[in-house]
Design a protein around this motif. Structure first.
Motif, PDB file in Angstrom:
ATOM      1  N   SER A 176       0.341  11.415  -5.087  1.00 58.90           N
ATOM      2  CA  SER A 176       1.433  11.595  -6.040  1.00 58.90           C
ATOM      3  C   SER A 176       2.809  11.608  -5.378  1.00 58.90           C
ATOM      4  N   GLY A 177       2.850  11.579  -4.049  1.00 60.87           N
ATOM      5  CA  GLY A 177       4.130  11.606  -3.340  1.00 60.87           C
ATOM      6  C   GLY A 177       4.734  10.230  -3.149  1.00 60.87           C
ATOM      7  N   PHE A 178       5.857  10.189  -2.487  1.00 57.59           N
ATOM      8  CA  PHE A 178       6.615   8.953  -2.269  1.00 57.59           C
ATOM      9  C   PHE A 178       5.768   7.879  -1.593  1.00 57.59           C
ATOM     10  N   VAL A 179       5.173   8.204  -0.477  1.00 55.77           N
ATOM     11  CA  VAL A 179       4.358   7.237   0.267  1.00 55.77           C
ATOM     12  C   VAL A 179       3.047   6.960  -0.469  1.00 55.77           C
ATOM     13  N   GLY A 180       2.384   8.020  -0.926  1.00 54.96           N
ATOM     14  CA  GLY A 180       1.094   7.875  -1.589  1.00 54.96           C
ATOM     15  C   GLY A 180       1.151   7.005  -2.830  1.00 54.96           C
ATOM     16  N   GLN A 181       2.188   7.154  -3.642  1.00 57.47           N
ATOM     17  CA  GLN A 181       2.329   6.329  -4.856  1.00 57.47           C
ATOM     18  C   GLN A 181       2.425   4.846  -4.502  1.00 57.47           C
ATOM     19  N   ARG A 182       3.170   4.538  -3.482  1.00 58.61           N
ATOM     20  CA  ARG A 182       3.332   3.138  -3.083  1.00 58.61           C
ATOM     21  C   ARG A 182       2.039   2.573  -2.498  1.00 58.61           C
ATOM     22  N   LEU A 183       1.329   3.393  -1.768  1.00 59.35           N
ATOM     23  CA  LEU A 183       0.046   2.965  -1.216  1.00 59.35           C
ATOM     24  C   LEU A 183      -0.960   2.693  -2.337  1.00 59.35           C
ATOM     25  N   VAL A 184      -1.037   3.593  -3.309  1.00 55.95           N
ATOM     26  CA  VAL A 184      -1.947   3.409  -4.441  1.00 55.95           C
ATOM     27  C   VAL A 184      -1.591   2.137  -5.209  1.00 55.95           C
ATOM     28  N   SER A 185      -0.311   1.878  -5.401  1.00 54.20           N
ATOM     29  CA  SER A 185       0.110   0.644  -6.082  1.00 54.20           C
ATOM     30  C   SER A 185      -0.369  -0.587  -5.330  1.00 54.20           C
ATOM     31  N   GLU A 186      -0.241  -0.565  -4.021  1.00 57.00           N
ATOM     32  CA  GLU A 186      -0.664  -1.720  -3.216  1.00 57.00           C
ATOM     33  C   GLU A 186      -2.182  -1.867  -3.217  1.00 57.00           C
ATOM     34  N   LEU A 187      -2.907  -0.776  -3.089  1.00 57.63           N
ATOM     35  CA  LEU A 187      -4.367  -0.851  -3.133  1.00 57.63           C
ATOM     36  C   LEU A 187      -4.842  -1.368  -4.492  1.00 57.63           C
ATOM     37  N   THR A 188      -4.191  -0.928  -5.552  1.00 62.98           N
ATOM     38  CA  THR A 188      -4.521  -1.407  -6.897  1.00 62.98           C
ATOM     39  C   THR A 188      -4.254  -2.904  -6.997  1.00 62.98           C
ATOM     40  N   ARG A 189      -3.102  -3.327  -6.516  1.00 66.78           N
ATOM     41  CA  ARG A 189      -2.735  -4.757  -6.553  1.00 66.78           C
ATOM     42  C   ARG A 189      -3.770  -5.612  -5.831  1.00 66.78           C
TER      43      ARG A 189
END
Length: 130
Positions: A13-26
């Protein structure tokens, strides 16, 4: 025993984690985002762990929580969890007070107990060292 996901994202849910989850989802990756300190984190295989847990905005007012997020919980994961590999991620990578050219992983740190920011830097460095 449960089948391990390819990736587990801690701190999603943090700054880095949100971006990582978005990329893994993509990318269509197989990943799991457990609830904060969910007991099953220590009870099932995690695959590759991305440790994105951190405390940034109010670290100076919450020094014990800062150390717990950057070091103590990580130590517990390292000691007790089942994982293939762990990657420790940080949004500031410690060196936000240094010139950009010097912000490398091997740049020596100068820390002062009189600077509240250095609690954050020291706890991140300790987490990286673990």
């Amino acid at each position: 025993m449960a089948k391990a996901p390819a990736y587990t994202v801690l701190g999603a849910s943090g700054f880095v984690g949100q971006r990582l989850v978005s990329e893994l989802t993509r990318r269509g990756a197989d990943f799991w985002v457990p609830a904060r300190q969910a007991p099953e984190i220590l009870q099932q295989p995690l695959g590759v762990v991305f440790y994105c847990i951190g405390l940034t905005a109010d670290y100076a007012q919450r020094p014990f929580d800062t150390v717990a997020a950057h070091v103590s919980y990580l130590a517990r994961i390292l000691e007790e969890a089942q994982f293939e590999h762990i990657v420790y991620l940080s949004s500031t990578r410690l060196y936000d007070g240094l010139p950009i050219a010097e912000g490398r992983g091997d740049t020596p740190l100068s820390l002062s107990p009189n600077n509240p920011r250095h609690l954050y830097d020291l706890s991140k460095a300790l987490g990286e060292n673990l």
